[in-house]
Design an enzyme around this catalytic site. Structure first.
Site, PDB file in Angstrom:
ATOM      1  CG  ASP A  26       8.201  14.572  -5.073  1.00 44.00           C
ATOM      2  OD1 ASP A  26       9.127  14.414  -5.890  1.00 44.00           O
ATOM      3  OD2 ASP A  26       7.111  13.977  -5.168  1.00 44.00           O
ATOM      4  CB  SER A  73       5.445   8.413  -9.026  1.00 41.98           C
ATOM      5  OG  SER A  73       6.632   8.927  -9.579  1.00 41.98           O
ATOM      6  CG  HIS A 122       8.722  10.813  -5.351  1.00 45.78           C
ATOM      7  ND1 HIS A 122       7.817  11.478  -6.150  1.00 45.78           N
ATOM      8  CD2 HIS A 122       8.853   9.573  -5.895  1.00 45.78           C
ATOM      9  CE1 HIS A 122       7.428  10.679  -7.138  1.00 45.78           C
ATOM     10  NE2 HIS A 122       8.038   9.510  -6.997  1.00 45.78           N
TER      11      HIS A 122
END
Length: 365
Positions: A291, A197, A321
């Site tokens: 995601d 991320s 995610h």
């Protein structure tokens, strides 16, 4: 958490999760509800079950103040069942940052010889939350399965330290690793950068800065659902921006904390998709089907390939995610992390290539 859940001791919550995810598939399906299908994809059953449990709380990733959001993430880490990955030797140390020393943690799998590869790892958390502790077990798993040492770096967080503090810390940590390889017990020519991320963003940005600024270049990039463009709302953000762990509101809140000055979001050190990607190191880039960051990650993989960078792209259709941290309760997430570890192991063993391999692969996970 909600009033009801907050009255349950963390140990009991952890035991409940362990019991819940150990139920037969038919029982888990009854609790989770009917399969969720969007954009031609079906959500993983265990991910769906976890999301249903999340709805019992009043907390999102970006709830409250930054301090409250950080504390909530630390607390949620303790709720995941499973013991720390072993055998791994762990050593705390400090590395240079952009404005002074930063805490770091070196993971060495048992029996790993001197002169191994190294992964300099940056944790996720929207540049605002997350820590060495929240990503401890993920770093252990990557170290063991990839057969490398992992140096996890505690870079400065926003809003106390907005952009470009984190990229400065990340680059300084990578340069430290290259000049102190003997002390770390690693091969200076086999030092990769990676993250998930926001940490994936910092890994890509570190590679970008190294490629554009000269000096040592990472041998490999391990990018797990990276954030790479803060300027455009893509289709996946509209499709999956609510109800799939990372929300549209979370993403807005994180970026507002991080990008303090006008024009920050268009700086390639924040949005590397906008930069010149030629000369970047080989990359593995993983996205999750459900995601909101999916489409920008895949656009980044495509642009890397177009720039002549060797890249392997993986989309794990059924996952959400955060799957890399949720591997203790989502087996498909663990399989995806193992895929990343295998790519890292291979990437650090191969000599640099001049040909480009772009493979957007959709495993049935």
């Amino acid at each position: 958490m909600s009033t009801l859940i907050s009255k349950v001791p963390p140990s009991a919550q952890r035991a409940t999760l362990r019991t819940l995810f150990a139920l037969p598939k038919i029982a888990r399906r009854r609790i989770a509800g009917r399969p969720v299908r969007i954009d031609g994809l079906e959500l993983d059953l265990d991910a769906q079950l976890l999301l249903k449990m999340q709805k019992l709380t009043d907390r999102d990733l970006a709830s409250g103040t930054p301090e409250e959001a950080r504390a909530a993430l630390e607390e949620s880490r303790s709720l995941l069942p499973g013991d720390p990955i072993e055998p791994v030797a762990v050593r705390d140390l400090q590395v240079p940052g952009g404005a002074g020393p930063r805490d770091a943690r070196l993971y060495t799998p048992d029996g790993l010889a001197e002169g191994s590869g190294l992964l300099v790892y940056f944790h996720g958390g929207g540049w605002v939350i997350g820590s060495l502790d929240t990503h401890d077990n993920l770093c252990r798993l990557l170290a063991v399965e990839a057969g490398v040492r992992v140096l996890s770096v505690d870079y400065r967080l926003a809003p106390e330290h907005p952009f470009p503090a984190a990229p400065a810390d990340a680059l300084a940590a990578f340069r430290y690793a290259t000049t102190n390889s003997d002390e770390l017990g690693v091969d200076a020519s086999r030092i990769a950068v990676g993250g998930d991320s926001a940490g994936g963003n910092l890994a890509a940005v570190t590679s970008y800065q190294a490629a554009r600024g000269g000096g040592p270049l990472p041998a490999f990039q391990l990018l797990i659902y990276p954030a790479v463009d803060g300027t455009v709302r893509r289709r996946s953000r509209e499709l999956f921006g609510d109800g799939f762990f990372l929300t549209d509101a979370d993403m807005t809140w994180f970026l507002d904390q991080y990008a303090a000055a006008p024009g920050d979001v268009s700086d390639p050190r924040l949005s590397p998709l906008l930069g010149d990607l030629s000369g970047m190191p080989p990359a593995y880039l993983a996205t999750a089907g459900f995601d909101p960051l999916r489409d920008e990650g895949e656009a980044f993989a495509k642009k890397l390939a177009e720039a002549g960078v060797p890249v392997v792209a993986r989309r794990f259709d059924s996952l959400i995610h955060g799957y890399a941290n949720l591997f203790p309760v989502i087996p498909a997430g663990r399989a995806a992390v193992l895929d990343a570890a295998s790519a890292l192991r291979t990437g650090l063993q191969l000599r640099p290539r001049t040909t480009t391999h772009y493979d957007l692969f959709r495993p049935t996970t």
